[in-house]
Design a protein around this motif. Sequence first.
Motif, PDB file in Angstrom:
ATOM      1  N   THR A   1       0.808  -1.221   0.000  1.00 25.92           N
ATOM      2  CA  THR A   1       0.000   0.000   0.000  1.00 25.92           C
ATOM      3  C   THR A   1       0.839   1.269   0.000  1.00 25.92           C
ATOM      4  N   MET A   2       2.170   1.130  -0.050  1.00 23.87           N
ATOM      5  CA  MET A   2       3.050   2.295  -0.004  1.00 23.87           C
ATOM      6  C   MET A   2       3.131   2.974  -1.370  1.00 23.87           C
ATOM      7  N   PRO A   3       2.744   4.267  -1.481  1.00 22.72           N
ATOM      8  CA  PRO A   3       2.896   4.983  -2.754  1.00 22.72           C
ATOM      9  C   PRO A   3       4.362   5.235  -3.068  1.00 22.72           C
ATOM     10  N   LEU A   4       4.793   4.873  -4.274  1.00 21.94           N
ATOM     11  CA  LEU A   4       6.182   5.051  -4.680  1.00 21.94           C
ATOM     12  C   LEU A   4       6.247   5.858  -5.976  1.00 21.94           C
ATOM     13  N   ASP A   5       6.959   6.974  -5.952  1.00 29.53           N
ATOM     14  CA  ASP A   5       7.161   7.771  -7.158  1.00 29.53           C
ATOM     15  C   ASP A   5       8.459   8.557  -7.009  1.00 29.53           C
TER      16      ASP A   5
ATOM     17  N   ASN B   1       3.578  -3.883  -6.018  1.00 29.83           N
ATOM     18  CA  ASN B   1       3.421  -2.430  -5.904  1.00 29.83           C
ATOM     19  C   ASN B   1       3.911  -1.724  -7.162  1.00 29.83           C
TER      20      ASN B   1
ATOM     21  N   GLN C   1       9.555  11.211  -4.222  1.00 28.52           N
ATOM     22  CA  GLN C   1      10.002  10.789  -2.900  1.00 28.52           C
ATOM     23  C   GLN C   1      11.477  10.402  -2.861  1.00 28.52           C
TER      24      GLN C   1
ATOM     25  N   ALA D   1       2.399   9.947   5.777  1.00 25.74           N
ATOM     26  CA  ALA D   1       2.913   9.250   4.595  1.00 25.74           C
ATOM     27  C   ALA D   1       4.447   9.199   4.581  1.00 25.74           C
TER      28      ALA D   1
ATOM     29  N   GLY E   1       1.856  -2.233 -10.304  1.00 27.28           N
ATOM     30  CA  GLY E   1       0.505  -1.692 -10.262  1.00 27.28           C
ATOM     31  C   GLY E   1      -0.584  -2.733 -10.045  1.00 27.28           C
TER      32      GLY E   1
END
Length: 291
Positions: free
Chosen positions: A52-56, A164, A59, A118, A167
């Motif tokens: 569930t960790m947003p990665l982009d 993750n 960061q 976050a 997607g």
Amino acid sequence: MFEQVVSILFPVFALASAGFAVGRWLKPDFKPINRINMDVCIPALVFASLTTMPLDTEQLPLISASLVAVLVPALLMIPICKIFKLNFKAWAPPHMFRNSGNLAIPLFTYTFGESALAPAVLLFVVSACVHISVGLALLSEGNPIKQILKMPIFLAAALAMTLNLSGIAVWNPIYEATSLLGQAAVPIMLLSLGSQMVNLRLSGLKVGLLCTAQSLFTGAIAFTIIYFFIPLPTLHLQMMVLFTMLPPAVMNYLFAERFNVEPPKVASMVLFGNFLSVVTLPILLSFALSF
């Protein structure tokens, strides 16, 4: 501020005290319990967190800063361990892998608000990933890669990261099941840690004080590097003041017990390090809020 820090640390010491009572009067063998926790509950916690960790790319500066905070203390501990004739495998991990989960996440959100949640989770996940890769390689005997690939915690992290980044969403009942199972990991770690207090002596306080002094020193060096070389927004910079100088994570003791790397000493580092944070954290918070 002092009351806030105490309220965050109280559950940690309450569970550790319960573990002490269990170890004192029931005298259970925690080794199989720790093995189950290490191979079942903690992998579930890591899986649920990473999926569930947003990665982009936005960061990347914070990820870079977290890596500096974890790896620089390891390099600094090499000469320190030689000078003080300490076991690097026992003394380096507590300075690398700090209490970025059950202590840091509530501390960050209480201090800086929900906007810090976050990045706080991201810092925890980065530290956990390095711990189950570099940390395991540091402690394991023989072929470290072979040892790491056999660890359920590494397999859970690799699967979660693959899902993750590709997607692919995890079926919600699976996520809920792993999340529920993962919630047991930290209480079991604290109970096990508390049970080790039965074997602690006054010499453990000396170990805890030395570890805390070294931790503040290595953390301060890491933060100085971050401050001058990694561009971070004010909020993230304030968080890194704390992240670089947090007390040791409970998982350090679990890994030390698993690989038999001076577990009583590591238990002293974790217990006394977190206890002394009642004094150090208000000072660090005041410094962080001055930015």
